[in-house]
Design an enzyme around this catalytic site. Structure first.
Site, PDB file in Angstrom:
ATOM      1  N   LYS A 117     -40.590  38.503 -17.347  1.00 28.75           N
ATOM      2  CA  LYS A 117     -41.006  39.642 -18.170  1.00 28.75           C
ATOM      3  C   LYS A 117     -41.865  40.567 -17.319  1.00 28.75           C
ATOM      4  O   LYS A 117     -42.882  40.156 -16.768  1.00 28.75           O
ATOM      5  CB  LYS A 117     -41.786  39.146 -19.383  1.00 28.75           C
ATOM      6  CG  LYS A 117     -42.301  40.276 -20.259  1.00 28.75           C
ATOM      7  CD  LYS A 117     -42.906  39.753 -21.544  1.00 28.75           C
ATOM      8  CE  LYS A 117     -43.472  40.892 -22.370  1.00 28.75           C
ATOM      9  NZ  LYS A 117     -44.099  40.417 -23.596  1.00 28.75           N
TER      10      LYS A 117
ATOM     11  N   ARG B 187     -45.405  49.123 -28.892  1.00 28.59           N
ATOM     12  CA  ARG B 187     -46.856  49.101 -29.113  1.00 28.59           C
ATOM     13  C   ARG B 187     -47.190  49.885 -30.382  1.00 28.59           C
ATOM     14  O   ARG B 187     -48.131  49.549 -31.096  1.00 28.59           O
ATOM     15  CB  ARG B 187     -47.589  49.664 -27.895  1.00 28.59           C
ATOM     16  CG  ARG B 187     -47.199  48.962 -26.578  1.00 28.59           C
ATOM     17  CD  ARG B 187     -48.247  48.029 -26.044  1.00 28.59           C
ATOM     18  NE  ARG B 187     -47.706  47.186 -24.978  1.00 28.59           N
ATOM     19  CZ  ARG B 187     -47.877  47.380 -23.672  1.00 28.59           C
ATOM     20  NH1 ARG B 187     -48.618  48.387 -23.250  1.00 28.59           N
ATOM     21  NH2 ARG B 187     -47.341  46.560 -22.795  1.00 28.59           N
TER      22      ARG B 187
ATOM     23  N   ARG C 247     -50.940  45.218 -18.544  1.00 24.16           N
ATOM     24  CA  ARG C 247     -50.787  43.755 -18.475  1.00 24.16           C
ATOM     25  C   ARG C 247     -50.391  43.303 -17.068  1.00 24.16           C
ATOM     26  O   ARG C 247     -49.736  42.292 -16.896  1.00 24.16           O
ATOM     27  CB  ARG C 247     -49.690  43.321 -19.458  1.00 24.16           C
ATOM     28  CG  ARG C 247     -49.884  43.809 -20.891  1.00 24.16           C
ATOM     29  CD  ARG C 247     -49.039  42.982 -21.831  1.00 24.16           C
ATOM     30  NE  ARG C 247     -48.874  43.559 -23.153  1.00 24.16           N
ATOM     31  CZ  ARG C 247     -49.821  43.596 -24.086  1.00 24.16           C
ATOM     32  NH1 ARG C 247     -51.038  43.140 -23.821  1.00 24.16           N
ATOM     33  NH2 ARG C 247     -49.562  44.120 -25.274  1.00 24.16           N
TER      34      ARG C 247
ATOM     35  N   GLU D 155     -40.196  32.242 -11.474  1.00 30.81           N
ATOM     36  CA  GLU D 155     -40.648  32.116 -12.866  1.00 30.81           C
ATOM     37  C   GLU D 155     -39.624  31.346 -13.703  1.00 30.81           C
ATOM     38  O   GLU D 155     -39.975  30.496 -14.523  1.00 30.81           O
ATOM     39  CB  GLU D 155     -40.859  33.508 -13.481  1.00 30.81           C
ATOM     40  CG  GLU D 155     -42.109  34.234 -13.006  1.00 30.81           C
ATOM     41  CD  GLU D 155     -43.375  33.698 -13.686  1.00 30.81           C
ATOM     42  OE1 GLU D 155     -43.287  32.762 -14.500  1.00 30.81           O
ATOM     43  OE2 GLU D 155     -44.458  34.229 -13.375  1.00 30.81           O
TER      44      GLU D 155
ATOM     45  N   LYS E  74     -36.572  40.590 -19.290  1.00 27.66           N
ATOM     46  CA  LYS E  74     -37.022  41.687 -20.145  1.00 27.66           C
ATOM     47  C   LYS E  74     -37.792  42.696 -19.315  1.00 27.66           C
ATOM     48  O   LYS E  74     -38.659  42.278 -18.545  1.00 27.66           O
ATOM     49  CB  LYS E  74     -37.927  41.081 -21.223  1.00 27.66           C
ATOM     50  CG  LYS E  74     -38.588  42.068 -22.118  1.00 27.66           C
ATOM     51  CD  LYS E  74     -39.456  41.345 -23.087  1.00 27.66           C
ATOM     52  CE  LYS E  74     -40.172  42.389 -23.920  1.00 27.66           C
ATOM     53  NZ  LYS E  74     -41.134  41.806 -24.795  1.00 27.66           N
TER      54      LYS E  74
ATOM     55  N   SER F 172     -37.843  48.322 -26.663  1.00 29.24           N
ATOM     56  CA  SER F 172     -38.042  49.499 -27.498  1.00 29.24           C
ATOM     57  C   SER F 172     -37.788  50.816 -26.769  1.00 29.24           C
ATOM     58  O   SER F 172     -37.143  51.714 -27.303  1.00 29.24           O
ATOM     59  CB  SER F 172     -39.451  49.478 -28.073  1.00 29.24           C
ATOM     60  OG  SER F 172     -40.425  49.399 -27.035  1.00 29.24           O
TER      61      SER F 172
ATOM     62  N   TYR G  84     -32.553  46.191 -30.906  1.00 32.96           N
ATOM     63  CA  TYR G  84     -32.856  46.797 -32.202  1.00 32.96           C
ATOM     64  C   TYR G  84     -31.586  47.300 -32.891  1.00 32.96           C
ATOM     65  O   TYR G  84     -31.616  47.623 -34.062  1.00 32.96           O
ATOM     66  CB  TYR G  84     -33.895  47.920 -32.026  1.00 32.96           C
ATOM     67  CG  TYR G  84     -35.198  47.366 -31.491  1.00 32.96           C
ATOM     68  CD1 TYR G  84     -36.100  46.716 -32.338  1.00 32.96           C
ATOM     69  CD2 TYR G  84     -35.495  47.394 -30.131  1.00 32.96           C
ATOM     70  CE1 TYR G  84     -37.262  46.148 -31.845  1.00 32.96           C
ATOM     71  CE2 TYR G  84     -36.658  46.830 -29.625  1.00 32.96           C
ATOM     72  CZ  TYR G  84     -37.535  46.207 -30.489  1.00 32.96           C
ATOM     73  OH  TYR G  84     -38.673  45.628 -30.006  1.00 32.96           O
TER      74      TYR G  84
HETATM   75  C1  PBG Z   1     -45.519  40.659 -26.534  1.00 34.40           C
HETATM   76  C2  PBG Z   1     -44.258  41.434 -26.604  1.00 34.40           C
HETATM   77  C3  PBG Z   1     -44.057  42.759 -26.237  1.00 34.40           C
HETATM   78  C4  PBG Z   1     -42.712  43.039 -26.482  1.00 34.40           C
HETATM   79  C5  PBG Z   1     -42.141  41.900 -27.014  1.00 34.40           C
HETATM   80  N1  PBG Z   1     -43.103  40.902 -27.064  1.00 34.40           N
HETATM   81  C6  PBG Z   1     -45.017  43.771 -25.777  1.00 34.40           C
HETATM   82  C7  PBG Z   1     -45.666  43.669 -24.476  1.00 34.40           C
HETATM   83  O1  PBG Z   1     -45.450  42.758 -23.680  1.00 34.40           O
HETATM   84  O2  PBG Z   1     -46.485  44.556 -24.211  1.00 34.40           O
HETATM   85  C8  PBG Z   1     -42.044  44.349 -26.223  1.00 34.40           C
HETATM   86  C9  PBG Z   1     -40.718  44.549 -26.880  1.00 34.40           C
HETATM   87  C10 PBG Z   1     -40.207  45.940 -26.879  1.00 34.40           C
HETATM   88  O3  PBG Z   1     -40.717  46.843 -26.196  1.00 34.40           O
HETATM   89  O4  PBG Z   1     -39.230  46.164 -27.593  1.00 34.40           O
HETATM   90  N2  PBG Z   1     -45.841  40.076 -27.767  1.00 34.40           N
END
Ligand code: PBG
Length: 327
Positions: A197, A207, A218, A234, A249, A275, A314
């Site tokens: 990720k 968010r 992060r 990982e 991801k 997203s 989505y």
């Molecule tokens: C963390 C999480 C995130 C997403 C899924 N799980 C946000 C992040 O890591 O900041 C993002 C998913 C998306 O953008 O559709 N709980």
């Protein structure tokens, strides 16, 4: 006149031939729809940066889950948006917390007709918006966070979830979650590990969807977008710690990672079309700049072609419906 004897175009001549030789098909059963449920809502609410996606009330979530099952999706990934947040994200471990309550609701509604999954991370529940607990100097405390994830995993499993999705990128999270589930009598609950990720700007609209309080980024726990080999490390660790599936991801900007991970492991590989990937297509389509449905299916086909067997998107419900009409 020289002429070609070998003519690849013969296999593109009409729809019937193309269908016969198509190498990649997206099956609705491989699509997972992320859904958001917000504590205290009395009805669904739109998310401006994710057109077509809703923050659900508990009631509307149940209905949406039934519709998703009817469309044939393979899974539902639940995210909770609490009314109150605190530094330790206690709403995530509280059995009465919105995500745990929503898991119970959805499982009661759809049972085993699809795979009910839950995000296993603290960021939706913490007042600072980080995925874990903070040290006194503001860093994210890996090992203290692991203890919270273990507790959260058991709370989600007690609520009836079929698969947990640890997404916080803490070192050792898969092993800790696996042991906690087993010790609590939940050996059947699977782990979908967010293995590779990235610290991605493509999460922007998410968010908004979870009303994240994060100020900062992060990058001390999610991966640097520049790195590919690190993903393989990982993934290898997560598989060794007991991951049942591994996820990459975001998806489309990281298809090389998807392909490399597919080649490296024998567990199912998932990819999360996040997203920002979705929002870009929706925004361009709303401007009339691209053909929305064709681009949607092309992105999903590309993610599938790169080697992801499971795709979180989505568009899952709509795409499942379109694909069933097509094949
Ligand atoms: C963390 C999480 C995130 C997403 C899924 N799980 C946000 C992040 O890591 O900041 C993002 C998913 C998306 O953008 O559709 N709980």
């Amino acid at each position: 006149m020289p002429y070609p004897e070998i003519r690849p175009r013969r296999l593109r001549r009409n729809a019937a031939v193309r269908r016969l030789v198509s190498e990649t098909r997206v099956d609705p059963a491989e699509l997972v729809v992320p859904m958001f449920v917000k504590e205290g809502l009395t009805g669904p609410r739109a998310i401006a940066s994710l057109p077509g996606v809703l923050q659900h009330s508990r009631d509307s979530l149940r209905k949406a889950a039934v519709e998703a099952v009817q469309a044939g999706v393979g899974g539902i990934m639940l995210f909770g948006v609490p009314e109150q947040r605190d530094p330790t994200g206690s709403g995530g471990t509280d059995p009465a917390g919105i995500l745990n309550v929503a898991i119970r609701d959805v499982v009661a509604e759809v049972g085993d007709a699809t795979v009910v999954m839950s995000d296993l991370c603290l960021d939706e529940f913490t007042s600072h918006g980080h995925c874990g607990l903070l040290t006194s100097d503001g860093g994210v405390d890996n090992d203290a966070t692991l203890a919270a994830y273990a507790e959260m995993a058991v709370a989600q499993a007690d609520a009836g979830v079929g698969m947990v999705g640890p997404s916080g990128m803490m070192d050792g999270q898969v092993g800790v979650v696996r042991r906690a589930l087993d010790a609590a009598g939940h050996a059947d609950v699977a782990v979908l590990a967010y293995a590779a990720k990235y610290a991605s700007a493509f999460y922007g609209p998410f968010r908004d969807a979870v009303e994240s309080a994060l100020d900062g980024d992060r990058r001390t726990y999610q991966q640097d977008p520049a790195n590919l080999r690190e993903s393989l490390r990982e993934v290898e660790l997560d598989v060794a710690e007991g991951a049942d599936l591994v996820m990459v991801k975001p998806a489309l900007p990281y298809l090389d990672v998807v392909a490399a991970v597919r080649a490296a492991v024998d567990v199912p590989v998932a990819a999360y079309q996040v997203s920002g990937e979705y929002a870009m297509v929706e925004a361009a389509a709303a401007n009339g700049w691209i053909d929305r449905e064709r681009v949607m299916l092309e992105t999903l086909t590309s993610i599938r072609r790169a080697g992801a067997q499971v795709i979180l998107t989505y568009w899952a419900v709509e795409a499942a419906t379109l694909l069933r009409q097509r094949y």
